[in-house]
Write an enzyme that holds these catalytic residues in place. Structure first.
Site, short mmCIF file in Angstrom:
data_model
loop_
_atom_site.label_atom_id
_atom_site.label_comp_id
_atom_site.label_asym_id
_atom_site.label_seq_id
_atom_site.Cartn_x
_atom_site.Cartn_y
_atom_site.Cartn_z
N GLY A 1 -6.21 1.54 -3.01
CA GLY A 1 -5.30 1.88 -3.97
C GLY A 1 -4.33 1.36 -4.39
NE ARG B 1 -3.38 7.06 -9.50
CZ ARG B 1 -2.26 7.86 -9.06
NH1 ARG B 1 -1.44 7.53 -9.02
NH2 ARG B 1 -2.56 8.52 -7.91
CB VAL C 1 -10.08 3.71 2.76
CG1 VAL C 1 -10.70 2.49 2.07
CG2 VAL C 1 -8.72 3.68 1.93
CG ASN D 1 -0.62 1.20 -1.94
OD1 ASN D 1 0.50 0.92 -2.04
ND2 ASN D 1 -0.61 1.55 -3.43
CB SER E 1 7.94 6.58 1.87
OG SER E 1 9.34 8.41 1.39
CE1 TYR F 1 3.71 10.26 0.02
CE2 TYR F 1 6.55 10.99 0.35
CZ TYR F 1 4.95 9.88 -0.30
OH TYR F 1 5.15 8.53 -1.03
CB ALA G 1 4.06 14.28 9.07
CE LYS H 1 3.29 7.40 2.60
NZ LYS H 1 2.32 6.30 1.62
CB ILE I 1 8.63 4.16 -7.11
CG1 ILE I 1 10.01 2.86 -5.32
CG2 ILE I 1 7.94 2.37 -7.66
CD1 ILE I 1 10.62 2.48 -5.55
#
Length: 241
Positions: free
Chosen positions: A13, A16, A62, A88, A140, A153, A155, A157, A186
């Site tokens: 990832g 970007r 992946v 990532n 995160s 999200y 769960a 992380k 971020i």
């Protein structure tokens, strides 16, 4: 690391956002960088190769086990020693639990969590032969605290943190370290569409920069953190204390 060759880092990832910031910083610090994503970003790759000419891009989703395996087969075919893996890849499908579909949940878990499992397992097999290496997961702060509307999200992380700690215990005796990064708010494409009113309170009163997350990754990947494993490093301006 124990030899004088150029260090090799694979960052999933990395076309970007935070991943690309990591790729740039590692290239600036002498690493051969293997970028990865579902789609190539020629401009990003050119920028990395200007800093580290041997760096290259490997396309692959992946979140699919067979594609993750092909990615590592390509590394083996090039006869490269993998020193650092940074998992990532990540997406978000924000929704309240009562509205979250099973398909959305699967997409987030596949991309954020299962991809890390597939890649870490492959990387560990390469690193075990040399008895050294570093694996990082981009988690995160919501993996630590949860957040309304982000059940899938959060769960995924939180799962990365559990995976990091478990794998760290399994690999520590072989001198392979596993840690997790926990960024907060971020300034990336993913967060720019969110109004400031919906952003969580940050004591430092500003969003972080992708480069600040990259600096933390560089530290945890290298020899200066040689006695650190199984840890979660927050880059969040004091959001969680």
């Amino acid at each position: 690391m124990s030899d004088n060759r150029k260090q090799v880092v694979l960052i999933t990832g990395s076309t970007r956002g935070i991943g690309l910031a990591m790729a740039k910083l590692f290239a600036e610090n002498g690493y051969l960088v293997i970028l990865n994503g579902r789609h190539e970003n020629p401009e990003a790759l050119a920028g990395i190769q200007a800093l580290s000419p041997e760096s290259f891009f490997l396309q692959g989703d992946v979140s699919r086990e067979e594609e993750a395996e092909k990615l590592f087969d390509s590394i083996r075919e090039r006869k490269l020693n993998l020193d650092v893996l940074i998992c990532n890849s990540g997406i978000s499908r924000d929704s309240l639990v009562l509205r979250l579909s099973g398909q959305e949940l699967d997409a987030v878990l596949d991309t954020n969590l299962k991809s890390a499992f597939y890649c870490a397992r492959q990387a560990a097999r390469l690193m075990l032969r040399r008895r050294e290496g570093s694996i990082l997961f981009t988690s995160s702060v919501v993996g630590l605290t949860g957040h309304e509307g982000q059940a899938a999200y959060a769960a995924s992380k939180a799962g990365l943190i559990g995976l990091a700690k478990s794998l760290a215990r399994e690999l520590a005796a072989r001198n392979i370290r596993v840690n997790a990064l926990a960024p907060g708010w971020i300034d990336t494409e993913m967060t720019r569409g969110i109004s400031r009113e919906k952003m969580p309170f940050v004591p430092m009163q500003r969003p972080g920069r992708p480069e600040e997350v990259a600096e933390a990754a560089l530290f945890l990947a290298g020899s200066k953190s040689s006695y650190i494993t199984g840890q979660v490093l927050q880059i969040a301006g004091g959001m969680v204390m």
